[in-house]
Design an enzyme around this catalytic site. Structure first.
Site, mmCIF file in Angstrom:
data_model
loop_
_atom_site.group_PDB
_atom_site.id
_atom_site.type_symbol
_atom_site.label_atom_id
_atom_site.label_comp_id
_atom_site.label_asym_id
_atom_site.label_seq_id
_atom_site.Cartn_x
_atom_site.Cartn_y
_atom_site.Cartn_z
ATOM 1 N N ARG A 65 -6.537 -7.460 -10.345
ATOM 2 C CA ARG A 65 -7.267 -8.706 -10.633
ATOM 3 C C ARG A 65 -8.674 -8.348 -11.078
ATOM 4 O O ARG A 65 -9.061 -7.178 -11.089
ATOM 5 C CB ARG A 65 -7.347 -9.572 -9.375
ATOM 6 C CG ARG A 65 -7.960 -8.838 -8.183
ATOM 7 C CD ARG A 65 -8.255 -9.746 -7.014
ATOM 8 N NE ARG A 65 -8.582 -9.022 -5.805
ATOM 9 C CZ ARG A 65 -9.748 -8.496 -5.497
ATOM 10 N NH1 ARG A 65 -10.747 -8.589 -6.364
ATOM 11 N NH2 ARG A 65 -9.954 -7.880 -4.350
ATOM 12 N N ARG A 97 -24.703 -9.315 -3.476
ATOM 13 C CA ARG A 97 -23.946 -10.494 -3.066
ATOM 14 C C ARG A 97 -24.828 -11.320 -2.123
ATOM 15 O O ARG A 97 -25.287 -10.824 -1.086
ATOM 16 C CB ARG A 97 -22.663 -10.102 -2.344
ATOM 17 C CG ARG A 97 -21.711 -9.295 -3.188
ATOM 18 C CD ARG A 97 -20.345 -9.191 -2.530
ATOM 19 N NE ARG A 97 -19.484 -8.266 -3.248
ATOM 20 C CZ ARG A 97 -18.170 -8.177 -3.066
ATOM 21 N NH1 ARG A 97 -17.575 -8.955 -2.163
ATOM 22 N NH2 ARG A 97 -17.450 -7.310 -3.758
ATOM 23 N N HIS A 155 -15.974 -3.179 5.950
ATOM 24 C CA HIS A 155 -15.138 -3.004 4.756
ATOM 25 C C HIS A 155 -15.365 -4.092 3.708
ATOM 26 O O HIS A 155 -14.587 -4.207 2.758
ATOM 27 C CB HIS A 155 -13.654 -2.929 5.133
ATOM 28 C CG HIS A 155 -13.339 -1.852 6.121
ATOM 29 N ND1 HIS A 155 -13.234 -0.525 5.757
ATOM 30 C CD2 HIS A 155 -13.137 -1.893 7.466
ATOM 31 C CE1 HIS A 155 -12.973 0.197 6.840
ATOM 32 N NE2 HIS A 155 -12.902 -0.608 7.874
ATOM 33 N N VAL A 210 -15.076 -9.048 -7.812
ATOM 34 C CA VAL A 210 -16.342 -9.766 -7.616
ATOM 35 C C VAL A 210 -17.467 -9.068 -8.383
ATOM 36 O O VAL A 210 -18.314 -9.708 -9.009
ATOM 37 C CB VAL A 210 -16.694 -9.829 -6.112
ATOM 38 C CG1 VAL A 210 -18.090 -10.411 -5.894
ATOM 39 C CG2 VAL A 210 -15.650 -10.639 -5.338
ATOM 40 N N GLY A 249 -10.017 -4.331 6.174
ATOM 41 C CA GLY A 249 -10.194 -3.580 7.405
ATOM 42 C C GLY A 249 -9.285 -3.990 8.542
ATOM 43 O O GLY A 249 -9.291 -3.364 9.611
ATOM 44 N N TYR A 287 -8.311 10.996 7.706
ATOM 45 C CA TYR A 287 -9.550 10.227 7.800
ATOM 46 C C TYR A 287 -10.685 11.046 7.213
ATOM 47 O O TYR A 287 -10.973 12.154 7.656
ATOM 48 C CB TYR A 287 -9.842 9.879 9.256
ATOM 49 C CG TYR A 287 -11.151 9.150 9.457
ATOM 50 C CD1 TYR A 287 -11.326 7.865 8.970
ATOM 51 C CD2 TYR A 287 -12.209 9.758 10.140
ATOM 52 C CE1 TYR A 287 -12.521 7.185 9.141
ATOM 53 C CE2 TYR A 287 -13.406 9.077 10.328
ATOM 54 C CZ TYR A 287 -13.555 7.799 9.825
ATOM 55 O OH TYR A 287 -14.742 7.119 10.000
ATOM 56 N N GLU A 334 -9.358 2.051 -6.923
ATOM 57 C CA GLU A 334 -10.385 2.393 -5.941
ATOM 58 C C GLU A 334 -10.120 3.768 -5.336
ATOM 59 O O GLU A 334 -8.982 4.105 -5.000
ATOM 60 C CB GLU A 334 -10.446 1.319 -4.852
ATOM 61 C CG GLU A 334 -10.678 -0.081 -5.420
ATOM 62 C CD GLU A 334 -11.185 -1.066 -4.396
ATOM 63 O OE1 GLU A 334 -11.178 -0.746 -3.190
ATOM 64 O OE2 GLU A 334 -11.593 -2.169 -4.798
ATOM 65 N N LYS A 376 0.800 -1.215 0.000
ATOM 66 C CA LYS A 376 0.000 0.000 0.000
ATOM 67 C C LYS A 376 0.838 1.273 0.000
ATOM 68 O O LYS A 376 0.449 2.286 -0.569
ATOM 69 C CB LYS A 376 -0.972 -0.018 1.178
ATOM 70 C CG LYS A 376 -2.153 -0.959 0.950
ATOM 71 C CD LYS A 376 -3.171 -0.838 2.055
ATOM 72 C CE LYS A 376 -4.476 -1.541 1.691
ATOM 73 N NZ LYS A 376 -4.317 -2.929 1.291
ATOM 74 N N ASN A 409 -6.601 -2.883 -7.148
ATOM 75 C CA ASN A 409 -6.704 -4.344 -7.152
ATOM 76 C C ASN A 409 -6.275 -4.849 -8.513
ATOM 77 O O ASN A 409 -6.903 -4.534 -9.533
ATOM 78 C CB ASN A 409 -8.134 -4.793 -6.832
ATOM 79 C CG ASN A 409 -8.481 -4.531 -5.382
ATOM 80 O OD1 ASN A 409 -7.701 -4.851 -4.486
ATOM 81 N ND2 ASN A 409 -9.624 -3.929 -5.133
#
Length: 457
Positions: free
Chosen positions: A292, A338, A236, A295, A166, A203, A276, A117, A290
């Site tokens: 990949r 989902r 998360h 979902v 998370g 934050y 993201e 990250k 990500n």
């Protein structure tokens, strides 16, 4: 000669999704499975199947040697990792390519860079992506942390460099709580990832989670396929995703899409990826990439008409992108729910035998699932058992179709999250699209309190 046989290094609905795309391209498939998944639908449908170990993922779906052996035994010339498991494991990608097997995924060095990250944030900034204000890199000294936190302003977020889901993440409301909360985050990160490296960032109080789908050919060409809104989350973990976002304008969509596509072109990124962002007050802030398939990729497929898995396979086979940016047209609206094998409101896992299964259908209704009556959901893996994806010409029409489809979907024998989605579709904020990443958890608390006060509610 090109790819002729793909080993699918995954399970569940994504393994079946990859199998279907491959067969539509005239490509054979190899299913690898644990002993717990011997009766899974993708195992039944694949051209070849190899058992690679016992139920434990560490001894089966994460077992590098077993998967490579299965590929060699069956003559597979490509491996698709799906999502989760080994999909973002750069070491495994290196091993696959060292065995002269095509890796249906990004270049290993890009997986490695974006999987860290701290390095991902540096790379994103260098590529021109907007960042959340924070530390330039990892911070290990508490005096340095206090300086950084004072500069960006409380509250700040302490995040594990190798984190996800998370874990290893704490909100620090004030200076006096910085050291004890960071220590907690470091302990969590060490236990979960074997790495307690931390960094700090501003934050954001109540943002939305907006992500852009990108594709690159690995040779300096890249496109974006618009954004998805994944703000309805619990701990998360995404629950409900839609495309396009109800709050992003066409102007911002194309502006940010152009920025992310240019960034991927500069990287010479290969294959599918998702960048993201947190979005608040009209501003985007990069959080992670990500490397990949996601979902929630079906909602992007619904509004663009593109088969993302097919495109992944083509790119891994050395072909050019099948479309140019100007060919991409965004039409209508799509939502994915989902569906998990769990209590819809306590979220306690509910594995077991499916006694009856009726899949929702009708125009513009898609169900990605390997379920069938008589199948036993094993207790060893993620609880997601199906994805219900609905498309409509408008968001309102999509919501009405989704309500109807959820009412048709019947899964008996285990508890599922279908009732949760049915309740969400009664909430004015969900219907209007007026929600953030905090909305679902706050609503669940409020709902539980109301039921405790009046069980007849």
């Amino acid at each position: 000669m090109g790819i002729s046989r793909i080993l699918i290094a995954n399970r569940g609905e994504i393994a079946l999704r990859i199998h279907r795309a491959a067969h539509e391209m005239g490509i054979e498939t190899v299913a690898v499975h644990s002993t717990a998944d011997a009766d899974a639908m993708h195992v039944r449908l694949a051209d070849h199947a190899v058992c690679i170990g016992p139920p434990s993922a560490a001894e089966s779906y994460l077992n590098h040697a077993a998967i490579i052996s299965a590929a060699e035994i069956t003559g597979a010339d490509a491996i698709h990792p799906g999502y989760g498991f080994l999909s973002e494991n750069a070491k495994f990608a290196d091993i696959v390519e060292a065995h002269d097997i095509a890796w249906i995924g990004p270049k290993p060095e890009h997986i490695r860079t974006m999987g860290d990250k701290v390095q991902a944030k540096k790379t994103a900034g260098a590529l021109g992506l907007p960042l959340v204000p924070g530390s330039d890199g990892a911070v290990s000294d508490f005096d340095e942390m206090r300086e950084v936190a004072a500069e960006i302003g409380y509250p700040v977020l302490a995040k594990a460099a190798s984190g996800g889901g998370g874990r290893g993440m704490k909100v620090i409301p004030s200076e006096d709580q910085l050291e004890p909360l960071v220590k907690q985050a470091m302990n969590e990160a060490k236990a979960a990832f074997g790495d307690d490296t931390m960094y700090l960032e501003k934050y954001l109080g109540n943002p939305r989670h907006i992500e852009f789908q990108v594709f690159g050919d690995g040779r300096g060409n890249a496109i974006h396929l618009g954004e998805r809104d994944c703000s309805l989350q619990r701990r998360h973990q995404k629950v409900f995703e839609e495309a396009p976002s109800p709050v992003i304008s066409q102007e911002d969509r194309m502006r940010m899409g152009g920025i992310v596509a240019d960034a991927m072109a500069a990287m010479e990124y290969r294959g599918a990826g998702t960048i993201e962002f947190l979005w608040e007050n009209g501003e985007f802030y990069f959080i992670e990439m990500n490397t990949r398939l996601q979902v929630e990729h079906p909602v992007t497929e619904a509004i663009t008409g593109m088969d993302l898995v097919r495109e992944q396979i083509r790119i891994a086979d050395g072909k050019d992108l099948s479309v140019k940016q100007e060919d991409i047209v965004f039409t209508g609206h799509a939502i994915e729910c989902r569906i998990n094998a769990e209590d819809p409101f306590t979220f306690a896992p509910s594995p077991g035998k499916i006694e009856y299964y009726h899949q929702a259908g009708g125009m513009h209704v898609r169900v990605d699932s390997g379920l069938y009556a008589g199948y036993t959901i094993p207790p060893y893996y993620d609880s997601m058992i199906a994805k219900l994806i609905v498309y409509g010409r408008t968001r309102e029409g999509c919501l009405m179709r989704l309500r109807r489809a959820l009412g048709e979907m019947v899964i008996q024998g285990v508890k599922t999250s279908i009732p949760l989605h049915q309740e969400l579709l009664k909430q004015p904020d969900v219907l209007s699209g007026n929600y953030t990443i905090k909305w679902l958890e706050e609503w669940l608390v409020t709902r539980a309190e109301a039921l405790a006060a009046d069980p007849e509610t």
